[in-house]
Motif scaffolding. Structure first.
Motif, mmCIF file in Angstrom:
data_model
loop_
_atom_site.group_PDB
_atom_site.id
_atom_site.type_symbol
_atom_site.label_atom_id
_atom_site.label_comp_id
_atom_site.label_asym_id
_atom_site.label_seq_id
_atom_site.Cartn_x
_atom_site.Cartn_y
_atom_site.Cartn_z
ATOM 1 N N ARG A 263 0.853 -1.186 0.000
ATOM 2 C CA ARG A 263 0.000 0.000 0.000
ATOM 3 C C ARG A 263 0.880 1.223 0.000
ATOM 4 N NH1 ARG A 263 -3.559 -0.228 4.970
ATOM 5 N NH2 ARG A 263 -2.066 -1.757 5.738
ATOM 6 N N SER A 264 0.684 2.090 -0.961
ATOM 7 C CA SER A 264 1.561 3.255 -1.018
ATOM 8 C C SER A 264 0.905 4.462 -0.356
ATOM 9 C CB SER A 264 1.908 3.570 -2.481
ATOM 10 O OG SER A 264 0.760 4.067 -3.126
ATOM 11 N N ASN A 265 -0.375 4.373 -0.116
ATOM 12 C CA ASN A 265 -1.060 5.525 0.474
ATOM 13 C C ASN A 265 -0.953 5.472 1.994
ATOM 14 O OD1 ASN A 265 -2.701 3.160 0.436
ATOM 15 N ND2 ASN A 265 -4.227 4.423 1.412
ATOM 16 N N ASN A 266 -1.155 6.581 2.592
ATOM 17 C CA ASN A 266 -1.086 6.546 4.051
ATOM 18 C C ASN A 266 -2.120 7.477 4.641
ATOM 19 O OD1 ASN A 266 -0.165 5.608 6.414
ATOM 20 N ND2 ASN A 266 1.567 6.999 6.551
ATOM 21 N N ASN B 236 -5.211 7.139 5.438
ATOM 22 C CA ASN B 236 -6.409 6.493 5.935
ATOM 23 C C ASN B 236 -7.353 6.056 4.829
ATOM 24 O OD1 ASN B 236 -5.875 6.461 8.634
ATOM 25 N ND2 ASN B 236 -6.553 8.593 8.879
#
Lengths: 137, 611
Positions: free
Chosen positions: B565-568, B570
């Motif tokens: 997962r590259s997003n952070n 939420n």
């Protein structure tokens, strides 16, 4: 003396649970939360640059989730080990995970700056165990 | 004047005629071959009287000595009014043979055709020629039957003359070629050395060498090379005499047959690569398998160093491994099988399994390298490794990620148990529901991932409009969905056939991602998602482009990894979607590429072959 906690977990709900559990067990207390490990590193770095009175805001305990995107728990510890704050203040880091993966457990054991491993969900029992260490020393 | 000239000419004609008459054998025959006229010389030469001949048929033109075809040709020619020349033979009245060089000229006189025959006695010359021919033939037979091959060569080895055919080459084809072309590569060195010495030191040399015949049998030869001096003492050529001495070499026929057999086996093996090198690492033997694998022919590679076969980038480590193996062999330890990276003539690299053994013949050590091309196995191994890694990651992360929602739920329940305040309890219940929801999405995705691996879907014509609409319908509950401006352009006039469920999964994941990472609508920003599909005869291109958050360049290589997962921020995600897409695309032999810029947007482009 209020124990200062720093919580890092990408899952906001877990963060909320942990915060509530700590608040329940340890009063008075001071809790800072991050959903992003690199933000937490920035926060700690920032403390270093400030005067010593700010240093008092440094956390006593860090609860660190292992599995997080971008920067996971172990990557956080690598960064943390390079910080000066580590030398000045003894910070106890506990790693939190929902799975007691043997490889992760082994890694946690080998990590000197890591005090222990706690299975999720965080329980009163586990929190009291952590606080016990502070009472004795 | 004219009259004088006329007279002169006719006088001259008469003179000429009389000269010819006196000096040639002349006869004239009619259309049927009967003699009408013979001159004196004719009668004298053939020892007939004129009266004996006139009116008779001319023996000359039907002599039994010659074959019929000659006469047929002769008569055909003259009857057609053409001149005929040739050698004819007949007999004198006393029976003695006589050979005549003859010219027959057809002539018309008073409308009747007749033939003038002018002949010359060439009996003596002809006999001499026949004798010469015979002796020439005899000497040729003698030369050819000589039990040895004799060549006359220049100092460069060019063949000036030879006594007979050699190595299946006709004599004529040998002349002007080089003698080295006809000698096996094994003996080239020794042969060349001796030829050079003969020309340099002007002395004769005798030596032995060996070669192999077409059945692979080893043949031994003895050779003498002698200089040939010109009258002035110069040296322009040498005589080479080659004699097959295999039978005297003390090797029995069985032994030779056995050697031939092994040699043939060795030469024809095309599965394994066998290379024999001498103690200096120069290649000395080269089998068919080696030729197939490396692309060098035998003549190209013999004498070159073994290292030429190993990959340049791995050369140092290859040499180290090689030296180690040689050392082991020297200490009489069997060398291990080592893996080397080799390089073909065309520069292509390939891995081999390499086993080394040493041979000692005539106090000389050779090394036999047996190699086996393992490219296929290697690539399978690598694929397997990757799959195993995937699987390990899958298990590890599944164990964790599947537990995570339960742990959260448990934590929430713990809090809920002690929460007296109703409103606060409601917040916890909402959280619980959210947690369970994300757990459900995760397990759904996992079952989708396993569905992708099951390959027994039927191929059907794909209706892209249908799929996209269906996907949008299922995603219509997603956050931010109603703000997004979808631009859909589908051109599927060319029928595209593939697996509908997998197509659905691709669109579902890509569009879902585009929605998840869209930015909120503001006055300055309208989130939009472009979906472009274009079918062609052989393939389809699918492009999903958004103007959302974008992907960090550092992470872009990993986005297709499982659980990455590259997003952070939420954003709900479990790192399975793109893994599924990538797996589907790979499974259908297609390609996927992604380009992205932070806060500008992301574009996924997929090409799939038409089934």
């Amino acid at each position: 003396m209020a124990l200062k906690f720093l919580l890092i977990d990408d899952n906001a709900i877990d963060l909320f649970i942990n915060q509530k559990m700590i608040e329940k067990e340890a009063v008075p207390t001071n809790i800072i939360t991050f959903t992003n490990a690199s933000d937490a590193i920035d926060y700690l770095k920032n403390l270093e640059d400030l005067t010593s009175c700010h240093m008092r805001n440094a956390p006593d305990v860090i609860f660190l989730d292992i599995n997080m995107p971008l920067m996971n728990g172990f990557q956080f510890i690598d960064k943390f080990n390079k910080l000066n704050i580590k030398k000045e203040i003894p910070i106890k880091i506990y790693m939190l995970s929902s799975s007691a993966n043997p490889i992760d457990l082994q890694k946690v054991k080998q990590e000197k700056s890591c005090t222990g491993f706690i299975n999720k969900p965080l329980t009163s029992y586990a929190i009291n165990n952590v606080m016990e260490k502070f009472r004795t020393c | 004047m004219e009259a004088v000239k006329y007279n002169l000419l006719s006088k001259l004609n008469e003179n000429v005629l009389s000269i010819i008459e006196d000096n040639s054998i002349v006869s004239i025959i009619d259309v049927y071959g009967r003699i009408e006229y013979v001159n004196t010389l004719f009668c004298d030469t053939l020892e007939y009287t004129e009266s004996e001949l006139l009116g008779e048929t001319l023996d000359l033109l039907k002599s039994p000595i010659h074959i019929e075809a000659l006469y047929k040709n002769l008569w055909k020619t003259i009857k057609a009014g053409h001149k005929w020349t040739g050698i004819l033979a007949t007999k004198k009245s006393n029976g003695k043979p006589i050979t005549l060089d003859t010219i027959i000229v057809p002539m018309k006189k008073d409308n009747t055709l007749m033939y003038v025959i002018v002949s010359k006695d060439v009996t003596r010359l002809h006999a001499e020629k026949v004798r010469l021919k015979e002796s020439d033939y005899r000497s040729n037979v003698f030369l050819e039957n000589m039990p040895m091959h004799v060549f006359s060569i220049t100092k460069y080895g060019k063949i000036l003359n030879t006594n007979k055919s050699y190595c299946n080459q006709e004599k004529e084809n040998l002349i002007d070629t080089y003698i080295y072309d006809h000698i096996g590569s094994n003996s080239y060195d020794i042969f060349k050395k001796n030829v050079d010495e003969v020309f340099k030191n002007k002395i004769s040399k005798q030596f032995e060498f060996f070669d192999f015949d077409e059945d692979g049998r080893k043949l031994f030869f003895s050779s003498i090379i002698s200089p040939v001096f010109t009258d002035f003492g110069g040296l322009t050529s040498a005589t080479v005499c080659i004699h097959d001495i295999t039978n005297y070499k003390g090797i029995s026929k069985e032994e030779r047959d056995r050697e031939a057999k092994y040699r043939l086996i060795y030469k024809s093996i095309n599965v394994g690569i066998i290379v024999v090198a001498d103690d200096k690492g120069k290649i000395r033997e080269w089998n068919k398998g080696a030729k197939l694998a490396f692309g060098y022919s035998e003549s190209e590679i013999l004498g070159r160093p073994l290292t030429i076969l190993t990959s340049l980038s791995y050369r140092e480590s290859n040499i180290t491994a090689f030296v180690k193996a040689v050392k082991k062999i020297k200490n009489n330890i069997n060398s291990d099988i080592i893996e080397l990276q080799c390089v073909r003539k065309n520069g292509e690299e390939f891995p081999v399994e390499f086993a080394l053994s040493s041979i000692r013949v005539n106090k000389k050590t050779s090394y036999c390298a047996m190699m086996h091309d393992i490219s296929k196995r290697k690539s399978l191994q690598n694929k397997l490794k990757q799959k195993t890694k995937d699987l390990e990651q899958f298990l590890y992360r599944s164990a964790h990620d599947l537990k995570a929602p339960f742990a959260s739920a448990q934590g929430l329940l713990n809090l809920l148990k002690e929460e007296k305040n109703k409103e606060k309890a409601q917040v916890l219940i909402d959280m619980l529901s959210e947690t369970i929801d994300s757990g459900r999405v995760l397990s759904n995705n996992l079952s989708e991932a396993s569905m992708v691996l099951a390959k027994n879907y039927e191929y059907k014509t794909i209706d892209f409009n249908d799929i996209v609409n269906d996907v949008l319908k299922t995603l219509s509950n997603a956050t931010n969905f109603e703000c997004i401006d979808f631009k859909i352009s589908i051109d599927d006039h060319k029928v595209f056939t593939s697996k509908p469920k997998l197509m659905h999964s691709i669109f579902q994941n890509l569009i879902h991602n585009a929605i998840k990472y869209s930015n909120k609508q503001t006055d300055a920003h309208t989130p939009c998602i472009d979906i472009t599909v274009k079918t062609k005869i052989d393939d389809v291109s699918i492009i999903v482009r958004d103007n959302g958050k974008g992907i960090n360049l550092k992470c872009i290589d990993k986005i297709f990894d499982l659980y990455y997962r590259s997003n952070n921020e939420n954003t709900p995600g479990n790192g399975i979607g793109l893994y599924i897409v990538k797996n589907i695309v790979d499974g259908l032999d297609g390609s996927i590429s992604v380009s992205s810029e932070l806060n500008i947007g992301t574009c996924f482009e997929i090409h799939l072959p038409n089934y």
